[in-house]
Design an enzyme around this catalytic site. Structure first.
Site, mmCIF file in Angstrom:
data_model
loop_
_atom_site.group_PDB
_atom_site.id
_atom_site.type_symbol
_atom_site.label_atom_id
_atom_site.label_comp_id
_atom_site.label_asym_id
_atom_site.label_seq_id
_atom_site.Cartn_x
_atom_site.Cartn_y
_atom_site.Cartn_z
ATOM 1 C CD GLU A 95 4.571 0.059 -3.555
ATOM 2 O OE1 GLU A 95 4.236 0.343 -4.793
ATOM 3 O OE2 GLU A 95 5.541 0.051 -2.843
ATOM 4 C CG ASP A 96 2.038 -3.883 -0.532
ATOM 5 O OD1 ASP A 96 3.110 -3.277 -0.820
ATOM 6 O OD2 ASP A 96 1.288 -3.439 0.215
#
Ligand code: MN
Length: 756
Positions: A95-96
């Site tokens: 996700e990051d």
């Protein structure tokens, strides 16, 4: 150069912190009963640490501290193994950062990669501005969960850590995250049997949604702590002596109810703080080593009898979840006994094994099937539940919103046990009907169900089952699902099945109706103009076009009536005039709607002041909140706020469909305006009792009676009184005073006027 030094120092400090946390994680893992796969955990940690390097959380700490904390919850509080720990460490990497699921798969294998993939898919949160979007998010969550339960367990751990550190978030985000937690994650944790985590999630979200109420109850808890402690010491000493004399290895702990559950009880039971009697419970956990389940059960009852030889048990408050565990796996024997100074005290009796399940949930005892071992165990409750979810998701185009609603209902509902004719026990949500049961056993039974025999007596499809009922389903090949069946069922499974069938039917009749109208107009040489369509719908009181045609097709609206109506309109020489008037009256109706209110600042919190009632905010008529009630606001598209009681079913529904439009509401002090409130009074019918009640009401100066509805039957009276009051304080005072009338048994505030 000089400037870089503190930065370097900070980096070193961070590294120490990170290493400490990682060692703590390894310790938690080593202390568990899992195989020691430390290597892969180390690899996952180093990879995640490097991937998140240089990034900080809003609180200022290095980002990796978050995945580490989530992994610790997974290891220590949920008791899961290395696969879950690694996935937790890696849960935010895709996700990051720039790494992909493929990267994770290459390094850690398919299983971990697919769990991380699932977590990435549901990282967005549930609440959304659009109804459809919110339902879609929810579906995604369920889908990933049904693929691997570990996805949702890690998600819950992730949410728990975010809730524990919520104070560093901006206020607006706090409210949304707390709302989602209350709405979906706490019920999910409950369903999975994660009792401790569920309680903490509820409590934390309550703390952020209602900070003032939270502080108030917390303060009262502190003030009464010493007093409670004394009672418990006095209470538990004889139990300890007794159990020791019976040669038990045991541990006795006390548990204080959480702030949220105290508040919840105050609200649902309508009682003040000091009347929530089971604020503390005593827990007896015994250890008899390796013994059979039957022996465990016997020991529970031996301890029960030891305790009830010391204290008198409450006749209606024994709960035997040893013989039939809850659907979420919970096992224990609960009793409530009369303690010192007339206090009722709850005692929970558990074996060590039961305690473990109660604390860590079924998942701790869940065997993850990686292919081969599948047929080994018989299907667990958790398996069955996940299977139901899968089934629901697979159903062709169920209405996402309805699905969400029914699923939510099933998450919250407590269970009842019923028996098949052969004596097998089945678990169903409370309020399930005979038809629900038929669908539960098999969808074919549901589809052809004509009725049931409950305890050998014939009952209709809509019969609400009670705990302990023995149910035999009666079927006929000729029977087919009817649209109105939807009103006879409460379970998600039955609803989805019936909807899927009736949707098909609905469309068929709708098309038939459309064709019939077309033919009819054809004969009169007319075409179906939107204008005419609108007039017809108005004439026959239908708001949806589809519904109109369905009703025609079904014959609910007679074609003859339609023909007459059309004729009367076309024959009129003043058709044009009539049309004109029709539009004019439409305009007028529009004018009556309240003016667009001044738009509120988007602060997610609205102050309800006296002079703004009716303009910036309105009181919901479904639940009639009054000042002092725990309330939430729902923001309409025009910016006006409708204020509901927090647990009003309508508000809950709004929340489930438009979570983003819910705002926190707070009452300003009110002592001028009056608001309607309804109380329900029950008692013994004696001469003059009503006049005594009204004497009490008339003495309360801030209260005005608006409407009274009373009924007497068999020496009992029962009724509701609608009053105008300033706030909750007024109504509480009044209820307390009415209760002093000797014949009155109960006085409760209710949401709406009941019909007799
Ligand atoms: Mn996270």
């Amino acid at each position: 150069m000089a400037e870089q030094l503190p930065e370097k120092e900070k980096q070193e400090q961070d590294d120490i912190l990170i290493q400490q946390e990682f060692q703590a994680l390894l310790n938690d893992y080593r202390n568990s009963s899992h195989r020691k796969k430390v290597e892969i955990i180390e690899k996952a940690f180093h990879f995640a640490n490097q991937a998140h390097k240089g990034i900080r959380r809003r609180s200022g700490e290095p980002y990796i501290m978050h995945p580490l904390a989530v992994a610790r919850i997974i290891a220590k509080e949920l008791g899961l193994g290395s696969t879950s720990i690694c996935s937790a460490l890696l849960h935010d990497v895709v996700e990051d950062t720039d790494y992909t699921v493929e990267d994770i798969e290459n390094l850690f294998g398919k299983k971990i990669a697919s769990i991380v993939d699932g977590l990435t898919k549901i990282s967005g949160g549930i609440f959304a501005t659009k109804e459809s979007e919110q339902a879609e998010n929810f579906r995604k969550l369920l889908l990933t969960m049904s693929e691997d339960i570990r996805v949702i367990l890690i998600k819950i751990a992730d949410r728990l850590h975010n809730m524990r550190t919520l104070s560093s978030m901006p206020a607006q985000k706090q409210y949304k995250i707390a709302g989602e937690t209350q709405y979906i994650y706490a019920p999910l944790a409950h369903r999975l049997g994660l009792f401790a985590i569920k309680t903490e999630l509820e409590n934390l979200s309550f703390k952020y949604e209602h900070p003032e109420t939270y502080k108030e109850i917390e303060k009262k808890l502190k003030e009464t702590h010493a007093e409670r402690k004394a009672i418990y010491i006095e209470f538990s000493e004889p139990i300890k002596e007794k159990l020791t004399s019976l040669h038990y290895q045991f541990e006795i702990t006390t548990r204080t109810k959480s702030v949220f559950s105290i508040w919840n009880k105050m609200q649902t039971k309508n009682v003040p703080f000091k009347e929530v009697y089971d604020i503390m419970a005593l827990r007896v956990v015994f250890d008899k080593g390796e013994i059979s389940l039957q022996e465990e059960k016997e020991h529970c009852w031996l301890i029960y009898s030891a305790i009830t030889s010391l204290y008198v048990p409450h006749p209606n408050r024994t709960r035997d979840w040893v013989t039939t565990p809850k659907a979420n796996g919970y096992e224990a024997l609960h009793i409530t006994v009369m303690g010192p100074e007339g206090h009722w005290i709850e005692v929970q009796i558990r074996s060590k094994r039961m305690d473990e399940i109660a604390e860590k949930g079924l998942a701790a005892h869940w065997k993850y099937k990686d292919g081969k071992e599948e047929s080994e165990d018989k299907e667990s409750e958790l398996d069955k539940w996940l299977k139901t979810i899968k089934e629901l998701l697979e159903n062709p185009e169920p209405n996402a919103i309805d699905f969400l609603d029914t699923f939510k209902l099933n998450l919250f509902a407590s269970e009842i046990f019923v028996f098949t004719p052969k004596g097998e026990i089945k678990t169903l949500p409370q309020n399930a009907t005979a038809l629900d049961f038929a669908f539960y056993l098999h969808s074919d039974l549901g589809m052809h169900c004509i009725g049931a025999k409950v305890n050998h007596k014939l009952v209709p499809l809509s019969y609400t089952l009670k705990a302990g009922d023995q149910v035999e389903i009666l079927t006929s090949r000729k029977q087919h699902p009817q649209p109105e069946w939807i009103n006879y069922v409460t379970t998600a499974r039955a609803k989805t099945k019936i909807r899927a069938v009736s949707k098909k039917e609905y469309r068929t009749f709708m098309r038939k109706g459309e064709k019939q109208i077309e033919d009819l107009l054809d004969k009169s040489g007319l075409v179906l103009e939107p204008d005419l369509e609108e007039q017809l719908m108005k004439q026959f009181n239908v708001t949806e076009k589809d519904d109109f045609y369905y009703k025609i097709g079904k014959g609910y609206i007679s074609l003859e009536d339609v023909r007459k109506f059309i004729k009367s309109k076309t024959q009129s020489r003043f058709v044009k005039y009539w049309k004109l008037q029709f539009f004019n009256s439409n305009k007028k109706a529009e004018d009556k709607t309240p003016q667009k209110a001044g738009t509120l600042p988007d602060t997610k919190k609205v102050k309800l002041t006296e002079n703004e009632v009716g303009t910036t905010y309105k009181i919901a008529e479904c639940c009639n909140p009054i000042p002092g009630d725990d309330a939430i606001g729902f923001k309409n598209e025009d910016g006006t706020i409708v204020v509901h009681k927090r647990f009003c079913p309508v508000a809950v529904k709004l929340k489930s469909n438009f979570g983003d439009r819910i705002v926190s509401a707070e009452w300003a002090t009110h002592k001028v305006l009056s608001f309607p409130a309804i109380i329900e009074v029950k008692g013994i019918d004696n001469v003059g009792v009503l006049s005594r009640i009204f004497k009490v009401i008339s003495e309360e100066h801030s209260v005005n009676v608006h409407k009274v509805s009373m009924e007497t039957n068999d020496g009992i009276f029962w009724g509701t009184i609608t009053l105008y009051v300033h706030d909750v304080e007024d109504i509480n005072n009044l209820c307390m005073n009415i209760l002093k009338v000797p014949e009155v048994e109960t006085v409760n505030r209710v949401d709406e006027q009941k019909m007799f």
